[in-house]
Scaffold this motif. Sequence first.
Motif, mmCIF file in Angstrom:
data_model
loop_
_atom_site.group_PDB
_atom_site.id
_atom_site.type_symbol
_atom_site.label_atom_id
_atom_site.label_comp_id
_atom_site.label_asym_id
_atom_site.label_seq_id
_atom_site.Cartn_x
_atom_site.Cartn_y
_atom_site.Cartn_z
ATOM 1 N N ILE A 156 -7.359 -9.075 -3.584
ATOM 2 C CA ILE A 156 -7.740 -7.662 -3.723
ATOM 3 C C ILE A 156 -7.720 -7.090 -4.887
ATOM 4 C CG2 ILE A 156 -7.221 -5.373 -2.583
ATOM 5 C CD1 ILE A 156 -6.235 -6.872 -0.037
ATOM 6 N N GLY A 157 -6.543 -7.242 -5.833
ATOM 7 C CA GLY A 157 -6.349 -6.796 -7.053
ATOM 8 C C GLY A 157 -7.285 -7.402 -7.867
ATOM 9 N N ASN A 158 -7.747 -8.472 -7.860
ATOM 10 C CA ASN A 158 -8.798 -9.093 -8.545
ATOM 11 C C ASN A 158 -10.183 -8.825 -8.506
ATOM 12 O OD1 ASN A 158 -9.562 -10.918 -10.811
ATOM 13 N ND2 ASN A 158 -10.021 -12.580 -9.302
ATOM 14 N N LEU A 159 -10.526 -8.604 -6.996
ATOM 15 C CA LEU A 159 -11.936 -8.644 -6.715
ATOM 16 C C LEU A 159 -12.188 -7.088 -6.517
ATOM 17 C CD1 LEU A 159 -12.617 -11.762 -4.500
ATOM 18 C CD2 LEU A 159 -12.917 -11.290 -7.036
ATOM 19 N N ALA A 160 -11.533 -6.479 -5.954
ATOM 20 C CA ALA A 160 -11.890 -4.808 -5.780
ATOM 21 C C ALA A 160 -12.372 -4.171 -6.996
ATOM 22 C CB ALA A 160 -10.589 -4.196 -5.085
ATOM 23 N N PRO A 161 -11.771 -4.231 -8.141
ATOM 24 C CA PRO A 161 -12.180 -3.727 -9.546
ATOM 25 C C PRO A 161 -13.404 -4.152 -9.753
ATOM 26 C CG PRO A 161 -9.985 -3.978 -9.665
ATOM 27 C CD PRO A 161 -10.263 -4.820 -8.494
ATOM 28 N N ALA A 192 1.058 -12.745 -0.702
ATOM 29 C CA ALA A 192 0.850 -12.611 -2.099
ATOM 30 C C ALA A 192 -0.508 -12.860 -2.606
ATOM 31 C CB ALA A 192 1.981 -13.405 -2.771
ATOM 32 N N PHE A 193 -1.095 -14.126 -2.056
ATOM 33 C CA PHE A 193 -2.484 -14.586 -2.443
ATOM 34 C C PHE A 193 -3.590 -13.269 -2.023
ATOM 35 C CE2 PHE A 193 -5.817 -18.147 -1.984
ATOM 36 C CZ PHE A 193 -6.539 -17.584 -3.160
ATOM 37 N N THR A 227 -3.111 -7.220 -12.496
ATOM 38 C CA THR A 227 -4.440 -7.458 -12.646
ATOM 39 C C THR A 227 -5.177 -6.337 -12.110
ATOM 40 O OG1 THR A 227 -4.346 -9.772 -12.187
ATOM 41 C CG2 THR A 227 -6.195 -9.017 -11.996
ATOM 42 N N PHE A 228 -5.067 -5.692 -11.159
ATOM 43 C CA PHE A 228 -5.580 -4.505 -10.391
ATOM 44 C C PHE A 228 -5.699 -3.384 -11.446
ATOM 45 C CE2 PHE A 228 -5.957 -0.315 -8.568
ATOM 46 C CZ PHE A 228 -6.969 -0.526 -7.766
#
Length: 251
Positions: free
Chosen positions: A218-223, A212-213, A21-22
Amino acid sequence: MPTTDPYRWFVYLEIALAVITFVALCFIVAPYGRHGRGGWGPTVPARVGWLVMEAPASLLFLVFFLLSGHRFELVPLVFLGLWQLHYIQRAFVYPFLMRGGGRMPVTVMGMAILFNTLNTWVNARWISEYGSYAVSWLTDPRFVIGVVVFLGGFVLNLSSDRILRRLRGRGSGGYKIPQGGGYRFVSSPNYLGEIIEWTGWAIATWSLAGLAFALYTIGNLAPRAMSNHRWYQETFDDYPESRKALIPYLV
């Protein structure tokens, strides 16, 4: 974590999804909200999309929790309360506070439902079946620090969403530069709040499932925070130069 149960592979799957996702969101901007655009198939009203995609995280968590062995123990019940504090607000309160007539692609809603189902099962199973928490865990520094971090992130997330709603009074449209609160420092304090929340959950549960969550969040929201920051800079000539995207003074 059980070593012979398929459960662990679902946890590893979630970690892998965090990485995928990231990377994907570094190249593709998620098509909803201010980034909404055509070409993603049928859409639904954003309010409906939020309700439908977030409700499973609350309802299924409760189902999985009640079907497990430690469901009536004190510490798992506290974790249940923390989880529901976030997701009842996100699924059954937040959508009805939304203003504007935005729409959400059904594909985005569907992917969110799939992830929420996986993530809910992984975390519910851990705290109510595979994890073991004595009552003394309530005074463990990891639990105390984790809960404080979780609640701090929850407050930041809610207060940041409130600032955004107030920018768009009833009947008004368009976007404005948000001011005050976490917006003094970053462009997406609502995302930062959610990252802090689930980092706190990972600390409080002290589990690979919680980690994991947190990694997926982080992977979903940082970008997305980076995309929001670029959008603000490109849209408003007077956007504050000192404001960072996600982490105050750094990023």
